[in-house]
Write a protein that holds these residues in place. Structure first.
Motif, mmCIF file in Angstrom:
data_model
loop_
_atom_site.group_PDB
_atom_site.id
_atom_site.type_symbol
_atom_site.label_atom_id
_atom_site.label_comp_id
_atom_site.label_asym_id
_atom_site.label_seq_id
_atom_site.Cartn_x
_atom_site.Cartn_y
_atom_site.Cartn_z
ATOM 1 N N PHE A 52 38.477 31.165 38.774
ATOM 2 C CA PHE A 52 38.749 32.566 39.090
ATOM 3 C C PHE A 52 39.856 32.680 40.139
ATOM 4 O O PHE A 52 40.779 33.483 40.003
ATOM 5 C CB PHE A 52 37.475 33.254 39.581
ATOM 6 C CG PHE A 52 37.669 34.677 39.986
ATOM 7 C CD1 PHE A 52 37.866 35.658 39.033
ATOM 8 C CD2 PHE A 52 37.680 35.030 41.330
ATOM 9 C CE1 PHE A 52 38.058 36.973 39.401
ATOM 10 C CE2 PHE A 52 37.872 36.336 41.710
ATOM 11 C CZ PHE A 52 38.066 37.319 40.740
ATOM 12 N N VAL A 53 39.779 31.852 41.184
ATOM 13 C CA VAL A 53 40.811 31.863 42.229
ATOM 14 C C VAL A 53 42.161 31.464 41.639
ATOM 15 O O VAL A 53 43.191 32.069 41.952
ATOM 16 C CB VAL A 53 40.413 30.929 43.400
ATOM 17 C CG1 VAL A 53 41.562 30.723 44.363
ATOM 18 C CG2 VAL A 53 39.200 31.482 44.122
ATOM 19 N N ALA A 55 43.154 31.883 38.557
ATOM 20 C CA ALA A 55 43.628 32.995 37.734
ATOM 21 C C ALA A 55 44.211 34.109 38.599
ATOM 22 O O ALA A 55 45.225 34.719 38.245
ATOM 23 C CB ALA A 55 42.494 33.533 36.874
ATOM 24 N N VAL A 56 43.583 34.366 39.736
ATOM 25 C CA VAL A 56 44.106 35.395 40.644
ATOM 26 C C VAL A 56 45.459 34.964 41.207
ATOM 27 O O VAL A 56 46.404 35.750 41.266
ATOM 28 C CB VAL A 56 43.096 35.680 41.782
ATOM 29 C CG1 VAL A 56 43.726 36.509 42.882
ATOM 30 C CG2 VAL A 56 41.874 36.381 41.229
ATOM 31 N N ILE A 57 45.572 33.699 41.601
ATOM 32 C CA ILE A 57 46.839 33.197 42.135
ATOM 33 C C ILE A 57 47.927 33.265 41.074
ATOM 34 O O ILE A 57 49.053 33.695 41.349
ATOM 35 C CB ILE A 57 46.671 31.749 42.659
ATOM 36 C CG1 ILE A 57 45.802 31.748 43.914
ATOM 37 C CG2 ILE A 57 48.020 31.108 42.955
ATOM 38 C CD1 ILE A 57 45.392 30.366 44.369
ATOM 39 N N GLY A 59 47.974 35.248 38.450
ATOM 40 C CA GLY A 59 48.227 36.658 38.145
ATOM 41 C C GLY A 59 49.094 37.337 39.181
ATOM 42 O O GLY A 59 49.866 38.242 38.860
ATOM 43 N N MET A 60 48.995 36.900 40.431
ATOM 44 C CA MET A 60 49.838 37.484 41.473
ATOM 45 C C MET A 60 51.308 37.191 41.212
ATOM 46 O O MET A 60 52.173 38.013 41.505
ATOM 47 C CB MET A 60 49.417 36.964 42.843
ATOM 48 C CG MET A 60 48.095 37.543 43.311
ATOM 49 S SD MET A 60 47.426 36.779 44.789
ATOM 50 C CE MET A 60 48.782 36.835 45.908
ATOM 51 N N THR A 119 53.616 43.749 32.637
ATOM 52 C CA THR A 119 54.160 44.027 33.958
ATOM 53 C C THR A 119 55.149 45.181 33.827
ATOM 54 O O THR A 119 55.551 45.531 32.721
ATOM 55 C CB THR A 119 54.841 42.779 34.558
ATOM 56 O OG1 THR A 119 55.228 43.061 35.887
ATOM 57 C CG2 THR A 119 56.028 42.347 33.743
ATOM 58 N N SER A 163 43.241 24.725 43.702
ATOM 59 C CA SER A 163 41.954 25.365 43.419
ATOM 60 C C SER A 163 41.085 24.498 42.511
ATOM 61 O O SER A 163 39.894 24.324 42.759
ATOM 62 C CB SER A 163 42.164 26.728 42.764
ATOM 63 O OG SER A 163 42.823 27.590 43.634
#
Length: 192
Positions: A52-53, A55-57, A59-60, A119, A163
């Motif tokens: 999850f972390v 994917a967030v990184i 995605g940013m 985006t 991660s």
């Protein structure tokens, strides 16, 4: 008064009763077992949290897209990053792109047609259609036919690797420590 020592020789005490030696290692056994149980749970939960972390990184990085000339635009790439090529949403079905590396190095291109990664650049909504990975830093020329404009975004893979490494490595190291603690407690218990 004489009592039999656990070591075979009797010993004397002027106070009368001498308690037997205390058994040691019980705390280590309990904490070792609790650590192993927690580790088994961590081996399932930590990779999910790390994913999850990651994917967030990743995605940013997609949020910061930059315009790219669809007819021969160039991207300076790095081997520790992945690059997403996006075109306007209404042109996705009619676009095909060619990619050329500057140093003759291999450029790994994966189509992303089934994704919904979108985006916005200058008020226009773009959808990701290709992912580029390079081996070594080089300039990659992008030539897209059928697109009025294009954009690219950079996803840093370092954060993803960190991660995943923490999500897998940390539970394994803690599990080994709990197993060592359990064995140390059992050995101390048997010897006392």
């Amino acid at each position: 008064m004489a009592y039999q020592s656990p070591y075979g020789a009797p010993y004397q005490s002027s106070y009368g009763y001498v308690p037997p030696p205390k058994k040691r290692g019980m705390k280590r056994i309990v904490f070792g077992i609790l650590g192993i149980v927690a580790n088994l749970i961590g081996l399932v939960v930590m990779p999910i949290i790390a994913g999850f972390v990651a994917a967030v990184i990743a995605g940013m990085g997609l949020l910061e897209s930059e315009p790219l000339d669809p007819n021969g635009g160039t991207i300076s790439t790095s081997s520790m990053n992945a690059y997403m090529i996006a075109v306007p949403v209404d042109e996705v079905d009619q676009v095909t792109c060619d990619f050329t590396g500057s140093d003759g190095e291999e450029v790994n291109v994966e189509p992303q047609a089934d994704t919904d990664l979108t985006t916005t650049v200058d008020g226009v909504e773009y959808q990701s259609i290709y992912q580029i990975n390079t081996f070594g830093g080089q300039d990659v020329t992008v030539d897209c036919q059928g697109a009025s404009s294009a954009a690219y975004s950079e996803m840093g893979l370092t954060g993803i690797f960190v991660s995943i490494g923490i999500g897998l490595l940390l539970p394994v190291v803690l599990g080994i420590a709990a197993l060592i603690l359990l064995i140390w407690g059992i050995v101390a218990r048997v010897r006392s």
